[in-house]
Write a protein that holds these residues in place. Structure first.
Motif, PDB file in Angstrom:
ATOM      1  N   UNK A 136       0.843  -1.198   0.000  1.00 24.25           N
ATOM      2  CA  UNK A 136       0.000   0.000   0.000  1.00 24.25           C
ATOM      3  C   UNK A 136       0.881   1.253   0.000  1.00 24.25           C
ATOM      4  N   UNK A 137       1.880   1.278   0.874  1.00 24.47           N
ATOM      5  CA  UNK A 137       2.755   2.440   0.980  1.00 24.47           C
ATOM      6  C   UNK A 137       3.612   2.632  -0.271  1.00 24.47           C
ATOM      7  N   UNK A 147       3.363   7.517   7.307  1.00 29.12           N
ATOM      8  CA  UNK A 147       2.978   6.946   8.591  1.00 29.12           C
ATOM      9  C   UNK A 147       1.453   6.879   8.732  1.00 29.12           C
ATOM     10  N   UNK A 148       0.778   7.933   8.334  1.00 27.44           N
ATOM     11  CA  UNK A 148      -0.670   8.014   8.471  1.00 27.44           C
ATOM     12  C   UNK A 148      -1.364   6.942   7.642  1.00 27.44           C
ATOM     13  N   UNK A 193       5.784  14.363   3.930  1.00 28.51           N
ATOM     14  CA  UNK A 193       5.650  13.080   3.247  1.00 28.51           C
ATOM     15  C   UNK A 193       5.918  11.902   4.193  1.00 28.51           C
ATOM     16  N   UNK A 194       6.819  12.112   5.154  1.00 33.11           N
ATOM     17  CA  UNK A 194       7.066  11.095   6.175  1.00 33.11           C
ATOM     18  C   UNK A 194       5.806  10.860   7.002  1.00 33.11           C
ATOM     19  N   UNK A 195       5.152  11.952   7.410  1.00 30.56           N
ATOM     20  CA  UNK A 195       3.924  11.845   8.203  1.00 30.56           C
ATOM     21  C   UNK A 195       2.815  11.212   7.370  1.00 30.56           C
ATOM     22  N   UNK A 255      -0.967  12.060  14.099  1.00 34.84           N
ATOM     23  CA  UNK A 255      -0.317  12.198  12.792  1.00 34.84           C
ATOM     24  C   UNK A 255      -1.053  13.191  11.902  1.00 34.84           C
ATOM     25  N   UNK A 256      -2.377  13.216  11.998  1.00 30.63           N
ATOM     26  CA  UNK A 256      -3.156  14.168  11.197  1.00 30.63           C
ATOM     27  C   UNK A 256      -2.795  15.599  11.580  1.00 30.63           C
ATOM     28  N   UNK A 257      -2.639  15.846  12.873  1.00 30.85           N
ATOM     29  CA  UNK A 257      -2.241  17.178  13.332  1.00 30.85           C
ATOM     30  C   UNK A 257      -0.846  17.535  12.825  1.00 30.85           C
ATOM     31  N   UNK A 258       0.072  16.569  12.858  1.00 32.96           N
ATOM     32  CA  UNK A 258       1.423  16.805  12.352  1.00 32.96           C
ATOM     33  C   UNK A 258       1.419  17.088  10.857  1.00 32.96           C
TER      34      UNK A 258
END
Length: 306
Positions: A176-177, A275-276, A270-272, A257-260
């Protein structure tokens, strides 16, 4: 009591559809990966990246010409958020950075260089090898660990099948990622860098953690629930018991993660995102991929051994 619970939450009734949905989700990413591949950063390919911020919008070709006039081969000029641009080139010696900054400033007054990094081809190749080795060891280590941890699962069920089912769910999350970033790399010039590998390994660990919670409850219930309940009934009951906990745990991470993602800087966006997406995928796969794969495999093995 067990019959009522099974009737109220017959989650495994749709096990085939869960797997079909997962296949539909990962298929576009697999096609993108095969056709376009990943847009690898200099961490893996070697080269240099210059990031600039300008007072207003610019013509990327004018920025490219500055480098060409200095005999530097430009691979891409990529627009970022606001008036920021990154220039990706063949490896450039650090000593030439001041010369390049002066050339850019002469064409674009008040421009600001945000960062400059360069990686040699040999270091990039070594990073690529190390990334694949890390992922391979993670897969093998997790499968062996789960097979060992579940060695006391009641017969005729197999700890090996528990381990492989967990790895199947884990590979789903990886696909998926990787597929998503293959698509983003083609359409949005998003690069895969060292942070992406970190995100993938973190997501795999999270996914396996969730899967172990579900599988441990299945193992526990195999020994205490009535023997008339087959592997599908026990799995259904176990998933129903752990579902609310898994979702609640994941939601706390997703909110953070959404807040970040919304408030964080460009360098970690893109890292966040990786992760999300990975956490959401991992939560789904640990319940609706790993458990159905285990049920289908155990039922096939039981039928074959009759």
């Amino acid at each position: 009591m067990f019959a009522e619970e099974r009737k109220m939450r017959n989650l495994m009734k749709y096990k085939i559809w869960y797997l079909v949905f997962s296949a539909v989700v990962i298929l576009p990413g697999i096609v993108a990966l095969l056709v376009w591949g990943l847009n690898m950063s200099v961490d893996f390919t070697g080269g240099s990246v210059f990031r600039y911020e300008f007072e207003s919008g610019i013509n990327p070709e004018d920025l490219r010409k500055v480098y060409l006039e200095k005999s530097i081969e430009v691979e891409a000029v990529v627009p970022e958020s606001g008036n920021k641009y990154s220039v990706r080139t063949k490896p450039v010696e650090p000593q030439r950075n001041n010369e390049i900054k002066e050339g850019v400033s002469a064409v674009f007054p008040n421009s600001k260089q945000l960062s400059f990094e360069t990686v040699g081809p040999s270091i990039g190749a070594e990073t690529t090898r190390s990334a694949f080795v890390a992922l391979s060891w993670a897969v093998v280590g997790i499968m062996v660990y789960i097979a060992f941890a579940f060695r006391n699962v009641p017969k005729p069920y197999s700890s090996f099948r528990f381990g492989v089912s967990a790895v199947v769910a884990m590979l789903h999350d990886a696909l998926v990622l990787v597929g998503l970033f293959a698509i983003l790399g083609h359409f949005k010039n998003v690069e895969v860098d060292g942070l992406f590998i970190t995100a993938v390994l973190t997501v795999l660990g999270f996914s396996v953690h969730d899967t172990i919670v579900v599988f441990d409850r299945i193992r526990e219930n195999l020994g205490k629930l009535p023997k008339v309940m087959d592997i599908e009934d026990v799995t259904n009951y176990s998933v129903a018991e752990t579902l609310s906990r898994s979702v609640a745990t994941s939601l706390t991470v997703i909110f953070t993660l959404s807040a970040l993602y919304v408030l964080g800087g460009d360098t970690i966006k893109m890292f966040v995102l990786a992760m999300l997406v990975g956490i959401i995928s991992g939560t789904y796969s640990s319940i609706f991929n790993a458990a159905p794969v285990l049920v289908l495999w155990e039922k096939y093995a039981a039928k074959k051994n009759k």
